[in-house]
Design a protein around this motif. Structure first.
Motif, PDB file in Angstrom:
ATOM      1  N   UNK A  86       0.952  -1.382   0.118  1.00  0.00           N
ATOM      2  CA  UNK A  86       0.265  -0.042   0.094  1.00  0.00           C
ATOM      3  C   UNK A  86       0.759   1.321   0.187  1.00  0.00           C
ATOM      4  N   UNK A 146      -2.938  11.853   2.454  1.00  0.00           N
ATOM      5  CA  UNK A 146      -3.598  10.224   2.788  1.00  0.00           C
ATOM      6  C   UNK A 146      -4.401   9.756   1.918  1.00  0.00           C
ATOM      7  N   UNK A 147      -4.276   8.024   1.892  1.00  0.00           N
ATOM      8  CA  UNK A 147      -5.707   6.885   1.752  1.00  0.00           C
ATOM      9  C   UNK A 147      -6.829   7.504   2.047  1.00  0.00           C
ATOM     10  N   UNK A 148      -8.068   7.978   2.301  1.00  0.00           N
ATOM     11  CA  UNK A 148      -8.996   8.098   2.713  1.00  0.00           C
ATOM     12  C   UNK A 148     -10.410   6.935   2.243  1.00  0.00           C
ATOM     13  N   UNK A 150     -10.918   3.114   2.199  1.00  0.00           N
ATOM     14  CA  UNK A 150     -10.551   1.636   2.291  1.00  0.00           C
ATOM     15  C   UNK A 150     -10.364   0.723   0.971  1.00  0.00           C
ATOM     16  N   UNK A 151      -8.944   0.098   1.155  1.00  0.00           N
ATOM     17  CA  UNK A 151      -8.118  -0.577  -0.036  1.00  0.00           C
ATOM     18  C   UNK A 151      -7.306  -1.604   0.729  1.00  0.00           C
ATOM     19  N   UNK A 152      -7.847  -2.094   1.910  1.00  0.00           N
ATOM     20  CA  UNK A 152      -7.619  -3.570   1.955  1.00  0.00           C
ATOM     21  C   UNK A 152      -6.734  -3.499   3.228  1.00  0.00           C
ATOM     22  N   UNK A 153      -5.900  -4.199   4.067  1.00  0.00           N
ATOM     23  CA  UNK A 153      -5.239  -4.060   4.988  1.00  0.00           C
ATOM     24  C   UNK A 153      -4.517  -2.845   5.407  1.00  0.00           C
ATOM     25  N   UNK A 155      -4.597  -0.105   3.960  1.00  0.00           N
ATOM     26  CA  UNK A 155      -5.030   1.225   3.823  1.00  0.00           C
ATOM     27  C   UNK A 155      -4.797   2.047   4.565  1.00  0.00           C
ATOM     28  N   UNK A 156      -4.807   2.117   6.349  1.00  0.00           N
ATOM     29  CA  UNK A 156      -4.352   2.940   7.142  1.00  0.00           C
ATOM     30  C   UNK A 156      -2.225   3.360   6.948  1.00  0.00           C
ATOM     31  N   UNK A 157      -2.141   2.501   6.577  1.00  0.00           N
ATOM     32  CA  UNK A 157      -0.328   3.269   6.235  1.00  0.00           C
ATOM     33  C   UNK A 157      -0.120   4.164   5.263  1.00  0.00           C
ATOM     34  N   UNK A 159       0.601   7.081   2.797  1.00  0.00           N
ATOM     35  CA  UNK A 159       0.274   7.962   2.378  1.00  0.00           C
ATOM     36  C   UNK A 159       1.791   8.603   2.157  1.00  0.00           C
TER      37      UNK A 159
END
Lengths: 166, 549, 45
Positions: A86, A146-148, A150-153, A155-157, A159
């Motif tokens: 990601x 940042x990614x806004x 949901x794109x998979x496991x 997603x939260x990291x 940027x």
């Protein structure tokens, strides 16, 4: 049942008229921002094949990054991807203060988002579509994007950052 | 005057809806606080690993069970009751309604299997090309089609009533419920087409790829009216039941209430682009038109606010309420059903404000997919709707089962705890969104979170904890009620507020279906047709599936 | 019946208007705040 006129209490009628005016004022404010201040939402730009967009040598996203098209004016081609990990490519771009940067973002895999903090650049990134908005960076500093969506496991990291140098 | 007797079999049938709904709420609400706790830095998912693999799997369970299953089952049960009780007649074809209900139940089970197996961690929006197991899409289809079948049973019942009562005004709760069901039947076409023409054949391997932009467009055709499908049953209760429960209130304007429901039918669907303002593949001119139509659908909610509050005020003043605001204290706050719905209504003011901001075209650039959005819809679907439904259940379950509400005081406490918890949770989510925090992210792990968000993230967790307590109290109260040995002496009275005006005095066009239905369909064709035609003409099934969770 | 109708006709929802005025002020304040954030963050064309 007899056909009769609609009876509306006078207070309620005034409330309805007032609601209408209020919404009209809000709609006007939006139109002023859109057409007077150039704060606009994305428009259809280009369709691409997500299967080849990152690899085809003729595709700008096979070599993503910043291109200076005129003094102080840049095009930034950014690839948002979930596979093999990601990330945004490139993860960081650097421009001098006052630069006007047009972002062209697409995805070779799943849906992503792209939001540059403290700016109005905030849009969906879809495979098969190119998302485009322009930002003028008037203050130096680091602007995370940042990614806004949901794109998979990971997603939260996901940027990156625009570094605006003085 | 004795009220209409709903048969024992029908009560049981309606009660089965409420049972499934509450079970879904129980499981789904377990996972809500886990998201909030994660934000505050208390990660419970590590302990759940053998069962639940990730934050996102938990979020999928929470979204599907609470936003889709709890709502749909409660609503179909409540609307079925309204049609039977409002028209004073049994279902025309109870077998048909049972078939619909069981399709929905089977659908939930079939979709739950891949979700629990971590084969469908796609959240409740299931945007492709994230590709779930085919069973997930089959399950969703069964739920939607089952709800259609139940709706057909209600329409057939209404058609029979109409044949025998040619010149009667449709009783309000039945009328409004049937409009809600029709709205649902129209708007779910979008997601039905999405699943049947793309996602299902794709998940079965029959087609290679999907078109994500077209899929989103189909999804949001259904996605916003879905919100009204949730909300309108609460409005029905606020309009026609709450004034009576709160003490002597009467419906202030029966005609405007009916007009509001017709406007909802016409305007709820042709405005889905306001969820797609920042999509690349939809022209801004059409987005702007949908923005204006969204403002249009705000209008009947403004009407609703006036009529409902005036209906309440009328009763409160009759009971000695004084002052500009003092009359509010005269409402029957000690009734848990009343307290729940009043508190739901108060927070809905703020839900409406946030919704209007979201819908305001370019203002969405500030808010899109930030924490503001879940902050907003926890005021709407999770409070205005859910707290109203739990409030309704406080009289409906005793009515259906003949058992006394267990500890009404605890039921009232439950509503207040939810109210307080939601203020803490939702306020911090809204602020975080304005600061730029994204939704759908385990923010405790995100590398870009600045220190200034921390106090707000803690409040998210705190709010989640308070809401969790309220949820537990609700489950205890409703379980103890459903199994209460103490029975009600006489059948619980269904609270129906009379109308201040004679409903028959309203204009005749308020009881004509065809102009509104054709109007709704025509408007959909006008404002969706060109863009959908273009997207379908240029369809590119170029996205293969990904399982990256 | 006549008395009841009279009572109903005399009812003026002044409290409702008060509640809604408070609501509208809150609405304008919150919506306006977000709108000003939008304007402050600059153009996108």
């Amino acid at each position: 049942m007899s056909a009769q006129n609609m009876h509306i209490d006078s207070y309620e009628r005034n409330w309805m008229i007032f609601s209408f005016i209020l919404l009209a004022v809000f709609a006007s404010a939006i139109a002023v921002a859109a057409f007077g201040m150039e704060i606009q939402v994305p428009a259809p730009e280009e369709r691409v094949d997500p299967g080849t967009v990152a690899t085809d040598p003729n595709s700008p996203w096979s070599n993503p990054g910043l291109r200076e098209i005129a003094p102080g004016k840049y095009d930034a081609y950014i690839l948002a991807r979930a596979v093999p990990q990601w990330e945004y490519l490139p993860k960081e771009i650097t421009v001098p203060v006052g630069s006007r940067v047009t972002f062209y973002v697409t995805s070779p895999d799943v849906q992503h988002g792209f939001k540059i903090q403290d700016t109005n650049a905030n849009f969906m990134v879809l495979p098969g579509q190119v998302s485009k908005l322009t930002v003028t960076f008037d203050k130096p500093g680091a602007y995370n994007f940042i990614c806004t969506e949901f794109c998979g496991a990971g997603h939260g990291v996901m940027y990156g950052a625009v570094i605006v140098t003085p | 005057m004795k009220q209409y007797q709903v048969s024992a079999a029908e009560k049981k049938f309606i009660g089965s809806h409420i049972l499934v709904a509450v079970l879904a709420l129980a499981v789904g609400s377990l996972f809500g606080p886990l998201q909030a706790f994660e934000h505050a830095g208390w990660d419970f998912y590590v302990y759940l690993k053998p069962l639940i693999k990730s934050y996102y799997q938990g979020l999928t369970v929470h979204g599907v069970l609470n936003a889709l299953v709890w709502t749909t089952f409660f609503i179909m049960g409540f609307l079925t009751f309204n049609v039977i009780f409002g028209l004073k007649r049994p279902l025309k074809n109870p077998v048909l309604n049972k078939v619909g209900f069981w399709m929905m139940v089977v659908g939930v089970v079939v979709a739950a299997i891949p979700i629990l197996a971590n084969e469908a961690t796609v959240l409740f929006t299931f945007y492709p090309p994230l590709k779930a197991n085919w069973a997930f899409y089959v399950g969703l289809t069964l739920v939607v089609v089952g709800s259609w079948v139940e709706g057909w049973g209600l329409f057939m019942t209404y058609a029979d009533w109409r044949k025998e009562n040619k010149n009667e005004r449709t009783p309000f709760i039945a009328f409004a419920s049937l409009v809600t069901v029709l709205l649902w039947q129209i708007c779910t076409l979008g997601v039905a087409v999405e699943i049947l023409t793309m996602l299902l054949p794709w998940s079965l391997g029959l087609i290679e790829g999907v078109d994500p932009q077209l899929a989103r467009t189909y999804f949001w055709f259904t996605g916003h009216p879905l919100v009204y499908f949730w909300l309108l049953p609460a409005y029905i209760s606020w309009y026609a039941m709450l004034p009576k429960q709160a003490g002597g209130g009467k419906m202030f304007s029966d005609t405007l209430a009916r007009l509001a429901f017709w406007i909802f039918l016409v305007l709820s669907t042709p405005l889905g682009f306001h969820h797609q303002y920042v999509d690349p593949g939809v022209p801004p001119a059409w987005k702007f038109i949908h923005a204006i139509l969204t403002f249009g659908v705000f209008f009947p909610s403004m009407m609703t606010a006036f009529t409902v509050i005036a209906s309440l005020e009328y009763g409160a003043r009759k009971n000695g309420g004084k002052g500009a605001l003092g009359w509010i204290g005269k409402l029957n706050w000690s009734d848990p059903s009343v307290a729940s719905q009043l508190l739901a209504g108060i927070l809905f003011f703020f839900g409406g404000i946030g919704g209007l901001a979201n819908a305001s075209y370019n203002v969405n650039l500030v808010l899109h997919n930030t924490a503001f959005v879940p902050g907003h819809f926890h005021l709407t679907v999770a409070t205005a709707v859910t707290l109203s439904f739990t409030g309704i259940s406080y009289w409906l379950v005793p009515y259906l089962t003949g058992r006394k509400l267990w500890q009404p005081k605890w039921a009232t406490i439950q509503a207040w705890v939810w109210f307080v918890g939601m203020i803490v949770f939702s306020n911090s989510m809204h602020v975080l969104g304005l600061l730029g925090a994204p939704r759908r992210v385990p923010l405790n792990l995100a590398p870009y979170v600045p220190a200034e968000w921390n106090s707000r993230l803690f409040q998210v967790g705190l709010g989640g904890a308070i809401l969790f307590v309220s949820g537990l109290i609700y489950l205890v109260v409703i379980y103890k009620t459903a199994t209460n040995k103490e029975r009600v002496e006489t059948e619980v009275e269904v609270p129906i507020a009379e109308s201040m005006q004679d409903p028959d005095s309203g204009p005749i066009w308020l009881d004509r279906w065809s102009p509104w239905v054709y109007g709704a369909l025509a408007l959909i064709v006008i404002v969706y047709g060109p863009v959908l035609f273009d997207l379908i003409k240029n369809i590119a099934l170029t996205s293969p599936g990904f399982r990256v969770w | 019946m006549a008395k009841k109708d009279k009572e109903d006709n005399e009812f003026r929802p002044t409290g409702t208007v008060t509640v809604l005025v408070i609501f509208v002020i809150t609405l304008i304040a919150i919506w306006g705040t977000i709108y000003m954030i939008l304007v402050g963050r600059g153009g996108t064309l």
